[in-house]
Design a protein around this motif. Structure first.
Motif, mmCIF file in Angstrom:
data_model
loop_
_atom_site.group_PDB
_atom_site.id
_atom_site.type_symbol
_atom_site.label_atom_id
_atom_site.label_comp_id
_atom_site.label_asym_id
_atom_site.label_seq_id
_atom_site.Cartn_x
_atom_site.Cartn_y
_atom_site.Cartn_z
ATOM 1 N N SER A 93 38.432 13.587 5.631
ATOM 2 C CA SER A 93 37.707 13.484 7.800
ATOM 3 C C SER A 93 36.863 14.139 7.930
ATOM 4 O O SER A 93 36.136 13.745 9.089
ATOM 5 C CB SER A 93 39.774 13.919 7.896
ATOM 6 O OG SER A 93 39.118 13.507 9.312
ATOM 7 N N LEU A 97 33.640 12.915 9.414
ATOM 8 C CA LEU A 97 33.357 13.241 11.049
ATOM 9 C C LEU A 97 31.393 14.223 10.345
ATOM 10 O O LEU A 97 30.570 14.457 10.984
ATOM 11 C CB LEU A 97 34.029 14.636 11.723
ATOM 12 C CG LEU A 97 33.732 14.888 12.555
ATOM 13 C CD1 LEU A 97 34.136 13.891 13.908
ATOM 14 C CD2 LEU A 97 34.963 16.064 12.745
ATOM 15 N N SER A 124 36.304 8.893 9.192
ATOM 16 C CA SER A 124 37.601 10.396 9.597
ATOM 17 C C SER A 124 38.311 9.998 10.695
ATOM 18 O O SER A 124 39.076 10.728 10.085
ATOM 19 C CB SER A 124 36.465 10.578 10.155
ATOM 20 O OG SER A 124 36.647 12.181 10.667
#
Lengths: 150, 116
Positions: A93, A97, A124
């Motif tokens: 995640s 990002l 993400s």
């Protein structure tokens, strides 16, 4: 010789009362205590004293330890998989990002399509909401339930 | 009585060896057999035995058979097909390990390459 029904119930009550909740292990410990007591009764000791002696050999603390250790051995693999899943989804995640921020922030300089950045943001958020959070909550819920049961 | 640390690593091989020599055994029987074979020097605590037996059963190294003894259930443990294979591997490894430890313990002072 076999123990009487009420004697057996006393032994079962001792085991359950002291926190042993796993049925298969209850059977083992009850049988083990019965064997100790039957041996002592066979030597001429009365049931009450034999039961007291058996309780010294397998005490309340021992029973609780057996419960904890058995639960640990039976669930350790599942717990390790869950912890790995929590770390992997968290890492994935954050990685998506960061890549998304890179594409959105520097995309126009490097002539890279901004849409990839937004796709990374979406990935993400999806991994965070659908992977990391459910796994984390499930792991904590299981631990909470175990604590309550104990 | 030996220290916990020494016993911790050998409990699994001891149980597997006993079960390979006997068709099936129950927990109390295992404890008594070890006590007798070791002349009382090794007494397995129930707190060590049963979690390990259940862990081995979950890994399908052991199979269980429940038998009614009077009004209670007795669980017998026996080696599975997988368990027999693992027993040979475990005992071979333990045998090699013990030989290595013997070598170290009985080595004479100064008989290794890096001593100054």
């Amino acid at each position: 010789m076999h123990l009487k029904t009420d004697e057996l119930q006393l032994i079962q009550h001792y085991v359950v009362q002291n926190g042993l909740t796993i049925p298969e292990v209850q059977e083992d410990i009850v049988d083990h205590l019965c064997c100790i007591i039957e041996n002592k009764v066979g030597e001429g000791i009365d049931f009450e004293r034999a039961f007291e002696a058996a309780q010294q050999l397998i005490s309340k603390n021992d029973i609780q330890q057996i419960q904890e250790d058995t639960l640990y051995f039976l669930t350790i693999k599942k717990q390790l998989i869950m912890i790995k899943a929590i770390f992997i989804t968290a890492y994935a995640s954050v990685a998506f990002l960061v890549i998304g921020i890179f594409f959105v922030s520097f995309g126009y300089i490097l002539n890279l399509p901004e849409i990839i950045g937004f796709a990374m943001f979406l990935a993400s958020a999806s991994i965070f909401c659908l992977g990391f959070l459910p796994t984390l909550f499930l792991h904590n819920y299981n631990k909470y339930v175990e604590r309550i049961k104990a | 009585m030996y220290s916990k640390e020494l016993l911790k690593g050998t409990l699994k091989p001891i149980i597997l060896k006993l079960l390979s020599d006997n068709e099936r055994m129950y927990g109390y029987e295992i404890v008594q057999a070890v006590k007798q074979l070791s002349s009382g020097k090794i007494v397995i605590k129930e707190g060590s035995l049963y979690p390990l037996l259940h862990s081995l059963a979950k890994e399908e190294v052991l199979e269980t058979e429940s038998v009614m003894i009077g009004k209670r259930v007795r669980k017998y443990y026996r080696l599975s097909k997988k368990g027999k294979k693992i027993t040979i591997e475990t005992l071979t490894e333990l045998h090699g390990f013990l030989e290595t430890i013997q070598q170290i313990i009985h080595s004479k002072d100064g008989n290794y390459a890096f001593k100054n």
